[in-house]
Write a protein that holds these residues in place. Structure first.
Motif, PDB file in Angstrom:
ATOM      1  N   SER A 227       0.831  -1.204   0.000  1.00 40.20           N
ATOM      2  CA  SER A 227       0.000   0.000   0.000  1.00 40.20           C
ATOM      3  C   SER A 227       0.865   1.252   0.000  1.00 40.20           C
ATOM      4  O   SER A 227       0.502   2.274  -0.595  1.00 40.20           O
ATOM      5  CB  SER A 227      -0.923   0.003   1.222  1.00 40.20           C
ATOM      6  N   ALA A 231       0.662   4.189  -2.670  1.00 39.62           N
ATOM      7  CA  ALA A 231       0.344   5.526  -2.165  1.00 39.62           C
ATOM      8  C   ALA A 231       1.356   6.548  -2.667  1.00 39.62           C
ATOM      9  O   ALA A 231       0.986   7.640  -3.124  1.00 39.62           O
ATOM     10  CB  ALA A 231       0.311   5.516  -0.640  1.00 39.62           C
ATOM     11  N   SER A 234       0.930   7.191  -6.274  1.00 39.41           N
ATOM     12  CA  SER A 234      -0.236   8.059  -6.463  1.00 39.41           C
ATOM     13  C   SER A 234       0.144   9.521  -6.230  1.00 39.41           C
ATOM     14  O   SER A 234      -0.270  10.416  -6.983  1.00 39.41           O
ATOM     15  CB  SER A 234      -1.358   7.647  -5.514  1.00 39.41           C
ATOM     16  N   ASP A 249      -4.322   4.269  -8.437  1.00 39.18           N
ATOM     17  CA  ASP A 249      -3.390   3.881  -7.377  1.00 39.18           C
ATOM     18  C   ASP A 249      -4.002   4.117  -6.000  1.00 39.18           C
ATOM     19  O   ASP A 249      -3.790   3.325  -5.070  1.00 39.18           O
ATOM     20  CB  ASP A 249      -2.084   4.667  -7.510  1.00 39.18           C
ATOM     21  N   ALA A 250      -4.739   5.223  -5.848  1.00 41.09           N
ATOM     22  CA  ALA A 250      -5.400   5.494  -4.571  1.00 41.09           C
ATOM     23  C   ALA A 250      -6.413   4.401  -4.239  1.00 41.09           C
ATOM     24  O   ALA A 250      -6.522   3.953  -3.089  1.00 41.09           O
ATOM     25  CB  ALA A 250      -6.081   6.861  -4.621  1.00 41.09           C
ATOM     26  N   GLN A 251      -7.138   3.949  -5.257  1.00 41.38           N
ATOM     27  CA  GLN A 251      -8.105   2.877  -5.052  1.00 41.38           C
ATOM     28  C   GLN A 251      -7.394   1.587  -4.646  1.00 41.38           C
ATOM     29  O   GLN A 251      -7.893   0.822  -3.818  1.00 41.38           O
ATOM     30  CB  GLN A 251      -8.918   2.659  -6.329  1.00 41.38           C
ATOM     31  N   LYS A 252      -6.211   1.346  -5.210  1.00 37.57           N
ATOM     32  CA  LYS A 252      -5.433   0.157  -4.848  1.00 37.57           C
ATOM     33  C   LYS A 252      -4.989   0.232  -3.387  1.00 37.57           C
ATOM     34  O   LYS A 252      -4.978  -0.785  -2.674  1.00 37.57           O
ATOM     35  CB  LYS A 252      -4.209   0.047  -5.765  1.00 37.57           C
ATOM     36  N   VAL A 253      -4.653   1.441  -2.929  1.00 41.37           N
ATOM     37  CA  VAL A 253      -4.279   1.621  -1.523  1.00 41.37           C
ATOM     38  C   VAL A 253      -5.449   1.241  -0.616  1.00 41.37           C
ATOM     39  O   VAL A 253      -5.279   0.571   0.407  1.00 41.37           O
ATOM     40  CB  VAL A 253      -3.838   3.078  -1.260  1.00 41.37           C
ATOM     41  N   ILE A 254      -6.650   1.680  -1.008  1.00 39.65           N
ATOM     42  CA  ILE A 254      -7.844   1.371  -0.218  1.00 39.65           C
ATOM     43  C   ILE A 254      -8.093  -0.132  -0.184  1.00 39.65           C
ATOM     44  O   ILE A 254      -8.444  -0.708   0.859  1.00 39.65           O
ATOM     45  CB  ILE A 254      -9.061   2.121  -0.799  1.00 39.65           C
ATOM     46  N   GLY A 263      -5.570   6.276   1.662  1.00 40.38           N
ATOM     47  CA  GLY A 263      -6.095   6.038   0.329  1.00 40.38           C
ATOM     48  C   GLY A 263      -7.216   7.001  -0.020  1.00 40.38           C
ATOM     49  O   GLY A 263      -7.301   7.502  -1.150  1.00 40.38           O
ATOM     50  N   TYR A 264      -8.071   7.305   0.957  1.00 39.10           N
ATOM     51  CA  TYR A 264      -9.171   8.242   0.715  1.00 39.10           C
ATOM     52  C   TYR A 264      -8.647   9.673   0.571  1.00 39.10           C
ATOM     53  O   TYR A 264      -9.199  10.471  -0.193  1.00 39.10           O
ATOM     54  CB  TYR A 264     -10.189   8.146   1.855  1.00 39.10           C
ATOM     55  N   LYS A 267      -7.400   9.768  -2.900  1.00 34.63           N
ATOM     56  CA  LYS A 267      -8.543   9.686  -3.812  1.00 34.63           C
ATOM     57  C   LYS A 267      -9.247  11.043  -3.892  1.00 34.63           C
ATOM     58  O   LYS A 267      -9.656  11.484  -4.973  1.00 34.63           O
ATOM     59  CB  LYS A 267      -9.503   8.604  -3.325  1.00 34.63           C
TER      60      LYS A 267
END
Length: 809
Positions: A227, A231, A234, A249-254, A263-264, A267
């Motif tokens: 993550s 991050a 991103s 990439d942010a969605q992958k962190v989440i 992640g949010y 995003k």
């Protein structure tokens, strides 16, 4: 004791090399060649053994040259030469790697790989004698060369080359070799991944987003998904404004860490950058929820950095209300044609993209009043506290503190965080004392956020720092000042301990500000020459309109109350009123533009001082003599002395209840036709004004009257110390002495050059050319603003010239 033979002399040569007897070893190998019976294979093998033995005796260059010569002269020996060269290169590379000569090690291992020694048991069996003589593991030679090459690049911090070497190794090895090094390969890729992340972090910090993306991508490919890597990639993509890719990439962190707020956060930034504001705000709400329910206390504390949605909306509403203060209560919506009251206007604004963008950005940046450095609230916290990493302006504040500390100072002050603006007493004291604080500082640091590293001369002049009102005192008040570029390196790499001693920087400041270098280097607060100082600030701007006046308090050396909300014209009016009242300097009344409601003699805005001050050219001696002789024919001595006495006894200008009591020379206006005007004692002149003036002339009088006045400054009567005051001059002497006549000229500014120094005083005459007139509307006098200086010429200096004090609203 060894029987002469091929084997005996080879053994002797190897032993002598081992003991360092290189010359004797060469002789032994030469004798051994006698026993080869001219067999080419044996000869080749002997030379290879000789090269290896010499190599082991540290004769590296001779050994490598011997191998290359053999390979070139005897193609049949090529395979053996490649095997030996690979072995020798691996040994050289291993030695360099152990000595941390990493680039050299990489070159040797690359040469070993390129030598082309095959990887098979055939080599081990064919050159088994070399294994016996020198302990070589020829079966693993190829694998060893590749692995050490990969490790050399990795140790040198070059993950790109290391990964390329690993890829080439895996493509050229057979399946059994791959299987044998599987454990090593996995460990190597993990090391590469760590290095890629480390180098990626450095690239991200320095703003090299392309390189950061490349390195994080490599790390993600090499190792199990992390993550942190997603991050950071991103963040790099956000820096490149690759909003869609950053969002992925942010969605992958989440997905990898659903409990984390990070992640949010990313995003939200991606949605905001992509102008998808509704989704950005919704994502931000989710992020706040994650922070509220975080398991660890430190993460929950991060929640304090962000405004609640209701707080954001209230902050925006406050700004809207300020903007609507001077707007009509009802307006037409040009899109719909509907008549809207203020609530309808606000409702329409809340539906707009601009409002959504403001709402999304204000969540992260609560200060709506400025796009420059935000004020920082660090009550009870250290600026180095990691909890404040996301606070706007914190990186600048940290760098400022570090720079001051590195310069040897224990204490530092910054207006972004060291003033409690909610405390009116502290705010008043800070505004009135800031100039003194700057002046008594041991060092003033100026950070130029928009001046990139390695800038050339001229970048300082173009900086937005030069357009701000408060920065005038920042560079004229301190005794020692240093300018820093955006990366906190010295501007122009100028190592002068004090940039006020730098000719290049001071000349650049003088050129862009118009402030003389002597003032920049040795300025002292004063009310003298007010017009020039007002001109310095005339093109500058401040976030709060009143600040353009407040920022000049220290420059003029005055202390006045601070009242945000009073508007610029009142703040400026109070300042100018104080200057006139305390110093008698009326140069600040010389302006062109629109008048203030505070008093018609004062401007509504600092921009009215952009026009250079009205100045008369000094008369030449010949022109002065001509003027004197001309006036002597029309002006009696008694009359001149009388006028002198009246001017001498005039009271100083003063303000009382916002009314200006102005000593002046007045001329009654008797005719106004369009832009032409006639006044008693003055030739016809032209005046342009935004106000509508009723036309009149003697045959068509009107009830309202106008008067032209020339503001009077008593300093114009000052004579050199050696001049006898006119009241002690006998009339007979005054009239008969043609060599001692004094010309008195009405200069528009105070003080002026006194032309009387060349004509020590016996007589006073009035210059026929007058400038900086004011047109007043009589009754309750008000100044009628003109869009240019009013210049007239006296044609009669008789009784029509009225010397008096007028009260002006």
């Amino acid at each position: 004791t060894i029987r002469p033979s091929l084997t005996g002399y080879i053994s002797t040569g190897i032993a002598l090399c081992g003991k360092g007897f290189v010359r004797e070893a060469r002789i032994a190998f030469d004798i051994a060649s006698i026993f080869t019976k001219q067999d080419s294979t044996t000869d080749h093998f002997l030379l290879l053994i000789k090269a290896i033995a010499l190599f082991n005796a540290d004769q590296h260059e001779e050994a490598m040259l011997l191998v290359k010569e053999l390979a070139a002269a005897c193609p049949n020996a090529n395979l053996g030469c490649r095997v030996v060269e690979t072995c020798l290169r691996v040994q050289l590379g291993t030695k360099a790697l152990g000595d941390a000569r990493l680039d050299e090690a990489g070159n040797h291992f690359t040469a070993a790989v390129n030598a082309g020694a095959p990887s098979s048991k055939f080599i081990h069996q064919t050159y088994e004698d070399l294994t016996v003589l020198f302990g070589w593991d020829l079966e693993a030679l190829f694998l060893t060369a590749h692995q050490k090459r990969c490790q050399a690049f990795l140790s040198a911090g070059e993950p790109d080359e290391a990964l390329e070497a690993h890829k080439y190794m895996m493509e050229t090895m057979d399946e059994s070799a791959k299987a044998s090094c599987l454990v090593w390969s996995n460990a190597f890729k993990q090391e590469c991944s760590v290095l890629c992340v480390t180098n990626g972090d450095a690239a991200l910090t320095s703003g090299d987003y392309d390189r950061a993306i490349e390195l994080y991508s490599a790390a993600i490919t090499l190792d199990s998904p992390s993550s942190t890597a997603f991050a950071n990639r991103s963040k790099a993509k956000l820096g490149k404004m690759l909003w869609t890719e950053a969002l992925l990439d942010a969605q992958k962190v989440i997905e990898l860490d659903s409990l984390s707020y990070l992640g949010y956060n990313l995003k939200h930034a991606a949605f905001h950058g992509a102008q998808r504001y509704d989704e950005a705000v919704q994502t931000f709400h989710t992020m706040l929820s994650k922070l509220d329910h975080a398991l660890d206390i430190q993460t929950r504390k991060l929640r304090q950095q962000y405004l609640r949605p209701s707080e954001v909306e209230r902050a925006i509403r406050q700004v809207i209300d300020v903007q609507l203060e001077n707007a009509p209560l009802r307006v037409l919506d040009t899109a719909t044609g509907l008549l809207c009251d203020r609530e309808a206007q606000i409702s329409a604004f809340k539906m707009s993209t601009e409002y959504k963008e403001l709402l999304s950005s204000t969540i992260m940046r609560p200060d709506l009043h400025t796009k420059r450095t935000k004020e920082v609230d660090i009550q009870g916290k250290s600026v180095y506290n990691s909890e404040l990493d996301q606070v706007g302006g914190m990186m600048k504040l940290r760098a400022f503190c570090k720079t001051a500390r590195d310069a040897g100072y224990n204490w530092a002050w910054s207006d972004t965080c060291c003033i409690d603006k909610s405390n009116n007493v502290e705010l008043h004291e800070s505004v009135n004392s800031m100039f003194v604080w700057y002046h008594h500082s041991a060092l003033t640091i100026v950070y130029l956020s928009d001046v990139p590293p390695s800038s050339k001369s001229g970048a300082l002049a173009k900086s937005a720092w030069n357009t701000r009102g408060w920065t005038v005192q920042e560079f004229i008040a301190p005794k020692v000042i240093l300018f820093f570029q955006s990366n906190w390196t010295l501007y122009l790499d100028d190592r002068t301990p004090n940039h006020k001693e730098s000719d290049t920087i001071m000349q650049e400041l003088t050129d862009v500000t118009g402030i003389d270098r002597s003032a920049v280097v040795g300025f002292r607060p004063s009310m003298n020459g007010a017009r020039e100082k007002l001109h310095w600030a005339s093109t500058r701007v401040t976030t709060r309109q009143e600040d353009i006046a407040y920022s000049l308090f220290g420059i003029f050396g005055v202390r006045l109350s601070v009242d945000y909300g009073e508007k610029q014209d009142k703040a400026l009016g109070r300042l100018l009123q104080e200057i006139v009242a305390r110093s008698g300097d009326i140069t600040g009344l010389d302006w062109v533009g629109k008048p203030s409601e505070f008093n018609s003699c004062l401007p509504i805005s600092i921009t009215s001082y952009q026009v250079p001050p009205c100045k008369l050219p000094l008369l030449s001696e010949a022109e002065m003599q001509s003027s004197v002789h001309s006036l002597r024919k029309t002006v009696a001595v008694d009359f001149a002395l009388n006028r002198y006495a009246l001017l001498r006894d005039m009271s100083a200008p003063r303000f009382a209840t916002q009314r200006l009591h102005l000593p002046c020379i007045a001329f009654n206006v008797r005719e106004v036709r369009r832009v032409c005007m006639k006044a008693d004692g003055i030739h016809r002149l032209l005046i342009t004004t935004d106000e509508t003036l009723a036309q009149f002339w003697p045959a068509r009088p009107i009830e309202q009257k106008f008067v032209l006045v020339r503001p009077w400054d008593r300093s114009l009567l000052e004579l050199p110390e050696f001049v006898e005051p006119p009241e002690f001059v006998e009339p007979s002497d005054f009239g008969n002495n043609t060599e001692s006549e004094e010309v008195f000229r009405m200069s528009p500014s105070s003080p002026s050059h006194d032309s009387s120094s060349d004509y020590p005083g016996k007589q006073v005459v009035v210059d026929q050319q007058l400038r900086a007139f004011w047109l007043l509307r009589s009754g309750e006098y008000k100044r009628i603003a003109s869009d240019h200086d009013i210049t007239g010429q006296v044609n009669d200096v008789g009784d029509l010239m009225d010397i008096r004090t007028i009260e002006i609203l």
